[in-house]
Scaffold this active site. Structure first.
Site, PDB file in Angstrom:
ATOM      1  N   SER A 191      -9.926  -0.732   7.079  1.00  0.00           N
ATOM      2  CA  SER A 191      -9.400  -0.578   5.715  1.00  0.00           C
ATOM      3  C   SER A 191      -8.701  -1.778   5.099  1.00  0.00           C
ATOM      4  O   SER A 191      -8.351  -1.753   3.923  1.00  0.00           O
ATOM      5  CB  SER A 191      -8.426   0.592   5.669  1.00  0.00           C
ATOM      6  OG  SER A 191      -9.158   1.787   5.596  1.00  0.00           O
TER       7      SER A 191
ATOM      8  N   LYS B 299       0.870  -1.181   0.000  1.00  0.00           N
ATOM      9  CA  LYS B 299       0.000   0.000   0.000  1.00  0.00           C
ATOM     10  C   LYS B 299       0.906   1.230   0.000  1.00  0.00           C
ATOM     11  O   LYS B 299       1.941   1.247   0.677  1.00  0.00           O
ATOM     12  CB  LYS B 299      -0.869  -0.041   1.262  1.00  0.00           C
ATOM     13  CG  LYS B 299      -1.908   1.062   1.360  1.00  0.00           C
ATOM     14  CD  LYS B 299      -2.776   0.867   2.609  1.00  0.00           C
ATOM     15  CE  LYS B 299      -3.907   1.870   2.697  1.00  0.00           C
ATOM     16  NZ  LYS B 299      -4.775   1.648   3.879  1.00  0.00           N
TER      17      LYS B 299
ATOM     18  N   SER C 158      -9.742   1.725   2.911  1.00  0.00           N
ATOM     19  CA  SER C 158      -8.878   2.510   2.073  1.00  0.00           C
ATOM     20  C   SER C 158      -7.820   1.720   1.316  1.00  0.00           C
ATOM     21  O   SER C 158      -7.203   2.261   0.400  1.00  0.00           O
ATOM     22  CB  SER C 158      -8.161   3.549   2.952  1.00  0.00           C
ATOM     23  OG  SER C 158      -7.296   2.897   3.873  1.00  0.00           O
TER      24      SER C 158
HETATM   25  N1  GLN Z   1     -13.096   4.030   6.564  1.00  0.00           N
HETATM   26  C1  GLN Z   1     -12.488   4.455   7.794  1.00  0.00           C
HETATM   27  C2  GLN Z   1     -12.073   5.899   7.681  1.00  0.00           C
HETATM   28  O1  GLN Z   1     -12.321   6.499   6.680  1.00  0.00           O
HETATM   29  C3  GLN Z   1     -11.313   3.571   8.119  1.00  0.00           C
HETATM   30  C4  GLN Z   1     -10.117   3.859   7.335  1.00  0.00           C
HETATM   31  C5  GLN Z   1      -8.961   2.988   7.666  1.00  0.00           C
HETATM   32  O2  GLN Z   1      -9.109   1.927   8.264  1.00  0.00           O
HETATM   33  N2  GLN Z   1      -7.800   3.446   7.286  1.00  0.00           N
HETATM   34  O3  GLN Z   1     -11.503   6.452   8.581  1.00  0.00           O
END
Ligand code: GLN
Length: 484
Positions: free
Chosen positions: A175, A76, A151
């Site tokens: 994410s 990532k 994400s």
């Molecule tokens: N969807 C969540 C957010 O927008 C979690 C994101 C993540 O786990 N990095 O914060």
């Protein structure tokens, strides 16, 4: 070759069926062929990948390769990679070439893994659909009009489309697990502190955790064994022994007590997803596990709690991007204040700005007690709910996400609906617990994920349960036809 798991590829390399160079060339070809459709990559490191593959082939010939020798992996774009662009999905880091490797990247490289590139992601990992990326949305290989989740959407799409067998991801609120569920693959978020955060661009430091996205629980176990363990450069990394996760997979589910959370099957869960999750629980029960209904009374507060704590930490972490020390700098600033304002104004996207503003507000003198402190207290209640539950059960099982993949653009105008995507995953982050999502079937042709959450440092238990489930079913072997 591209359909095989890491384990299968390792065996193929050991038998001499193909070399790491041949494997790397084949996968780079697929990444190029599908690049425009999926937009899963921000950077492809073809040249260095081939060099690493050649080194791995030499090491294998000399009998010196590590446990991932010659196996392809992608990271990532939140993990710092020495000499390689590390954007975190943001314009503000659009030309940031990291001078060092994250510990996760370093450990995988030391084990012989071949890095093929860096994957697309929501900007600073803030999002559930990969649409907040400065580099454009990623598409879901099962239907390219849909989002792969986020994400870690680029990592998930790349693994689901069989461009690579495995990828790293990070999980602050879901994410890794949510995109794994929405693309029909495995996503493991370890216990907070199990894996070093050194070299991960920080979003919310008390929640962020590195993990992996693979196609089998066995591959996740293999990678976790390489990544996990104390790192002196991250003071929150745990000094806790790293077991042989692969050896632990043989533990049967017979006798396992599986908690089923009453609150997880309310009206928020899509009926066809609920049906698939219930069927997978029944399969585990048939294999000898017992299902125990449990309550997590405060779990309904996890999304609002997270959206106070995470923005608060992000507003502090992201203050380092000021146009002076890192990243994008605006042109011709009039004075220092103009430099800060315009560099940040131009460099950050709308969602990141929203989080920074919310976070600054909840930390401000007049509101700290009312919001931030209160959220910290509720976080303790949520942790306590899990602690009480794990006195009765070994794992908690349920849905990973409330629906299957949704259309790109469908939720972008309504942040709250987007935030609710993580309703089943965020609790594990707030409590620092390990969680894994495994494919458990399809609803209207789209993948559904089963989430297993364990007590702190019980990765062995959730991996074994996931692996045993994958021995009983073959959902994880199904892939999207267009990328066969
Ligand atoms: N969807 C969540 C957010 O927008 C979690 C994101 C993540 O786990 N990095 O914060």
């Amino acid at each position: 070759m591209h359909r095989q798991t890491l384990r299968g590829l390792y065996d193929g390399l050991s038998r001499g069926d193909f070399s790491s160079r041949e494997l790397t060339e084949a996968l780079l070809g697929r990444i190029e062929a599908h690049g425009a459709t999926l937009n899963a990559f921000i950077t492809v490191t073809a040249e260095s990948a081939l060099l690493q593959a050649d080194l791995a082939d030499k090491a294998r010939a000399n009998g010196t390769g590590g446990p991932l020798n010659g196996l392809p992996i992608v990271h990532k774009d939140l993990f710092c990679t020495k000499g390689v662009l590390t954007t975190c999905g943001s314009k503000i880091l659009g030309d940031f070439v990291s001078p060092y490797d994250a510990t996760v990247v370093q450990r995988m490289a030391d084990a012989g893994a071949v890095m093929l590139g860096k994957t697309n992601m929501d900007e600073f990992a803030m999002g559930s659909s990969n649409e907040t990326s400065f580099y454009g949305p990623v598409t879901n290989p099962w239907n390219t009009k849909l989002s792969p989740g986020g994400s870690s959407g680029g990592s998930a799409a790349a693994v689901a489309a069989r461009l690579v067998p495995a990828a790293t991801g990070t999980d602050t609120g879901g994410s890794i697990r949510q995109p794994a569920a929405l693309t029909g693959i495995v996503g493991l978020k370890p216990t907070y502190g199990r894996v070093s955060r050194y070299g991960m661009v920080a979003f919310a430091s008390s929640l962020d955790q590195a993990g992996v996205i693979t196609r089998s629980a066995e591959d996740a176990a293999l990678l976790l064994g390489v990544m996990a363990g104390l790192d002196k450069r991250d003071s929150t990394s745990a000094d806790h022994p790293v077991p042989d996760y692969v050896a632990g997979l043989s533990k049967p589910v017979k006798g396992l007590k599986i908690g089923v959370v009453r609150q997880h099957f309310d009206e928020g869960l899509d009926a066809s997803c609920a049906e698939r999750v219930r069927a997978s629980l029944a399969a585990l029960e048939d294999a000898g596990a017992s299902l125990v209904e449990i309550d997590l009374p405060s779990i309904g507060l996890s999304v609002p709690t997270y959206y106070v704590v995470a923005p608060a930490e992000c507003s502090s972490n992201l203050s380092r991007f000021d146009g002076v020390r890192f990243g994008h700098r605006c042109g011709d600033p009039e004075d220092l204040s103009d430099l800060y304002c315009r560099s940040r104004g131009e460099g950050f996207g709308a969602e990141v700005k929203r989080r920074i503003m919310t976070g600054t507000y909840v930390l401000s003198a007049g509101y700290y007690d009312a919001y931030y402190l209160k959220a910290q207290k509720v976080r303790q209640l949520i942790s306590r709910d899990f602690k009480n539950a794990f006195e009765k059960v070994d794992v908690i099982a349920g849905p990973t996400a409330p629906t299957t993949a949704f259309a790109i653009g469908e939720k972008t105008d309504d942040p709250i609906t987007m935030y609710l995507n993580d309703i089943y995953t965020i609790g594990a982050n707030l409590a620092g617990l390990p969680g894994i999502s495994v494919p458990c079937g399809f609803a209207d042709g789209l993948p559904v994920g089963l989430q297993l959450v364990g007590p702190h440092f019980a990765e062995e238990t959730i991996l074994a349960c996931a692996h045993q489930y994958q021995q009983l079913t073959d959902w994880h072997t199904e892939g999207p036809e267009d990328f066969a």
